[in-house]
Design a protein around this motif. Sequence first.
Motif, PDB file in Angstrom:
ATOM      1  N   LEU A 114      33.889  49.424  38.049  1.00 14.89           N
ATOM      2  CA  LEU A 114      33.107  48.083  37.755  1.00 14.89           C
ATOM      3  C   LEU A 114      33.431  47.027  36.930  1.00 14.89           C
ATOM      4  O   LEU A 114      32.281  45.945  36.942  1.00 14.89           O
ATOM      5  CB  LEU A 114      31.520  48.801  36.969  1.00 14.89           C
ATOM      6  N   LEU A 115      34.587  48.003  35.761  1.00 17.65           N
ATOM      7  CA  LEU A 115      34.565  47.114  34.474  1.00 17.65           C
ATOM      8  C   LEU A 115      35.525  45.266  35.018  1.00 17.65           C
ATOM      9  O   LEU A 115      35.658  44.536  35.087  1.00 17.65           O
ATOM     10  CB  LEU A 115      35.603  47.288  33.716  1.00 17.65           C
ATOM     11  N   LEU A 136      35.983  37.333  35.059  1.00 17.19           N
ATOM     12  CA  LEU A 136      37.460  36.315  34.363  1.00 17.19           C
ATOM     13  C   LEU A 136      37.684  36.712  36.140  1.00 17.19           C
ATOM     14  O   LEU A 136      38.697  35.270  36.594  1.00 17.19           O
ATOM     15  CB  LEU A 136      37.726  36.975  33.514  1.00 17.19           C
ATOM     16  N   PRO A 137      38.090  37.871  36.488  1.00 20.35           N
ATOM     17  CA  PRO A 137      38.724  37.466  38.004  1.00 20.35           C
ATOM     18  C   PRO A 137      37.651  37.241  38.642  1.00 20.35           C
ATOM     19  O   PRO A 137      38.398  36.679  39.781  1.00 20.35           O
ATOM     20  CB  PRO A 137      38.910  39.052  38.288  1.00 20.35           C
ATOM     21  N   MET A 138      36.170  37.418  38.682  1.00 20.89           N
ATOM     22  CA  MET A 138      35.406  37.392  39.952  1.00 20.89           C
ATOM     23  C   MET A 138      35.421  35.177  40.120  1.00 20.89           C
ATOM     24  O   MET A 138      35.263  35.422  41.106  1.00 20.89           O
ATOM     25  CB  MET A 138      34.641  37.428  39.308  1.00 20.89           C
ATOM     26  N   THR A 139      35.675  34.910  38.642  1.00 19.58           N
ATOM     27  CA  THR A 139      35.620  32.939  38.528  1.00 19.58           C
ATOM     28  C   THR A 139      37.026  32.690  38.809  1.00 19.58           C
ATOM     29  O   THR A 139      36.978  31.760  39.779  1.00 19.58           O
ATOM     30  CB  THR A 139      35.478  32.857  37.443  1.00 19.58           C
ATOM     31  N   VAL A 140      38.136  33.411  38.467  1.00 20.75           N
ATOM     32  CA  VAL A 140      39.399  32.786  38.751  1.00 20.75           C
ATOM     33  C   VAL A 140      39.692  33.124  40.895  1.00 20.75           C
ATOM     34  O   VAL A 140      39.752  31.485  41.279  1.00 20.75           O
ATOM     35  CB  VAL A 140      40.227  34.008  38.245  1.00 20.75           C
ATOM     36  N   SER A 141      39.385  33.694  41.176  1.00 17.15           N
ATOM     37  CA  SER A 141      39.718  34.380  42.674  1.00 17.15           C
ATOM     38  C   SER A 141      38.704  33.342  43.311  1.00 17.15           C
ATOM     39  O   SER A 141      39.043  32.627  44.241  1.00 17.15           O
ATOM     40  CB  SER A 141      39.587  35.291  42.884  1.00 17.15           C
ATOM     41  N   GLY A 177      39.733  30.018  43.351  1.00 16.53           N
ATOM     42  CA  GLY A 177      41.095  29.463  44.807  1.00 16.53           C
ATOM     43  C   GLY A 177      42.871  29.711  44.078  1.00 16.53           C
ATOM     44  O   GLY A 177      43.633  29.020  44.865  1.00 16.53           O
ATOM     45  N   ASN A 178      42.066  30.604  43.622  1.00 22.41           N
ATOM     46  CA  ASN A 178      43.823  31.008  42.542  1.00 22.41           C
ATOM     47  C   ASN A 178      44.221  32.712  43.518  1.00 22.41           C
ATOM     48  O   ASN A 178      43.484  33.235  44.021  1.00 22.41           O
ATOM     49  CB  ASN A 178      43.518  31.241  40.614  1.00 22.41           C
ATOM     50  N   ALA A 179      45.753  32.536  43.520  1.00 25.46           N
ATOM     51  CA  ALA A 179      45.634  33.488  44.639  1.00 25.46           C
ATOM     52  C   ALA A 179      46.055  34.670  43.401  1.00 25.46           C
ATOM     53  O   ALA A 179      46.985  35.868  43.989  1.00 25.46           O
ATOM     54  CB  ALA A 179      47.117  32.959  45.032  1.00 25.46           C
ATOM     55  N   GLU A 180      45.856  35.065  42.389  1.00 24.83           N
ATOM     56  CA  GLU A 180      45.805  36.433  41.543  1.00 24.83           C
ATOM     57  C   GLU A 180      46.463  37.819  41.635  1.00 24.83           C
ATOM     58  O   GLU A 180      46.246  38.631  41.674  1.00 24.83           O
ATOM     59  CB  GLU A 180      46.088  35.912  40.489  1.00 24.83           C
ATOM     60  N   PHE A 220      46.413  36.347  32.210  1.00 23.19           N
ATOM     61  CA  PHE A 220      46.003  37.734  31.307  1.00 23.19           C
ATOM     62  C   PHE A 220      45.577  38.410  32.821  1.00 23.19           C
ATOM     63  O   PHE A 220      45.256  39.521  32.780  1.00 23.19           O
ATOM     64  CB  PHE A 220      44.313  37.512  30.530  1.00 23.19           C
ATOM     65  N   LEU A 221      45.175  37.987  34.221  1.00 21.68           N
ATOM     66  CA  LEU A 221      45.050  39.038  35.465  1.00 21.68           C
ATOM     67  C   LEU A 221      45.880  39.813  35.178  1.00 21.68           C
ATOM     68  O   LEU A 221      45.987  40.668  35.696  1.00 21.68           O
ATOM     69  CB  LEU A 221      44.556  38.173  36.312  1.00 21.68           C
TER      70      LEU A 221
END
Length: 423
Positions: free
Chosen positions: A120-121, A127-132, A135-138, A329-330
């Motif tokens: 759940l963390l 942060l990862p929710m927004t990045v993905s 449209g970021n491919a990390e 950071f991801l």
Amino acid sequence: MAVKFSRVTLAWCGAAFLLRLVLVVYGEWQDRTMLVKYTDVDYHVFTDAARYVSQGSSPYERATYRYTPLLAWALTPNILLTPVFGKIIFILCDVLTGTLILKMLKLSGCPDQAAINSALLWWLNPLPMTVSSRGNAESIMSVLVLSTLYALMKRHTRAAAFLYAVSVHVKIYPVTYCVPIYFLLGSDFCEKPLLKRSALHLKDRILRRIAELFWPCKSRLEFVFVSVATFALLTGLMYYCYGDKFLEETYLYHVTRRDVRHNFSPYFYMLYLTSESPVSVMVGLLAFLPQALLMVALSVRYYRDLAFCCFTQTFLFVAFNKVCTSQYFLWYLCLLPLVIPTLRMKLSEALCLTGLWFLGQALWLYFAYCLEFEGHDTFLFLWLAGLAFFAVNIGILVRIMMSYEEHRTFCGGKLAPIGQDKR
């Protein structure tokens, strides 16, 4: 050991996907109605490269496309079907990252509820929710790295080697994991000692230690052969298709890169001031030296717990890198949920360290805003804020290493429940 998911776990997984899907829909609305766009500029770069590929041209016809052609190939449905296809793939990978975290922790012997809390963390992390969703491919890299570690936990050496080679091809930073992986695939991984443990003399112990770390046993040779062959095949195919431009943009650019734009790196201001001097090239190359020495030391110390070793290596690599942006950071945040159960740290201390990490970013972002949007000359203050954030990161890493309770996740052993302070 089979890992089964309960209905509650599947519900959380579905909720994580829906949250990200809502952000994708919102992002499309914001892009059409607001001056400040939601979609990451890199996503437009990916889409333009996919358009060139769909027309039979090179993805490197698109300026600033510095990724493997595989990404452009995979996103051709952005052109042929719908522009949000890539975002759907990225959020699916993001959710899969949380699923891999859950599977790995359960396989390590972590209690079910503690494993779900760790997943759940990631699943509920903004942060990862927004990045993905931007449209970021990390998230693709998160899946490749965690899949490699999961395959090693299952002792599927060839599958791990294949996944590892693909991850290095897609983005070169996982190459730093080759040393701890090689060390791990020794006598501990094979479950049989290379030399007898009865040696008493210091010289014998040193020789035994060197043999344990470097002796080319079957599992090591297998991993090296499969990973090198896979990487060579992928690289050879891409080079055949796109020639020197592929090597220059995908690999060489990242080695010699000297990004003088403001970023979190403690080196950025020095590179900015010396951008027109030959000294800048030397500084950029010397920046790799402290990274390399420290990562080798971490490999020797922590290779038996590969997740913790990769986390500390990546954290250090990002902090010391000559270019450092938020998406980097991801690279270590996807490994953090695997590390938390190994820490003897009180919740209050963990929250304090987290607060300092966000505060360090906020301070830097304030001066970056003044420079970027207000036009104020804040370069010096921006650099000082970057140094402060660097100090915060080093302090956090040191505290994590001090709180670490050694175990042997990849060679057997159990994890402690999350949040348990055993002191």
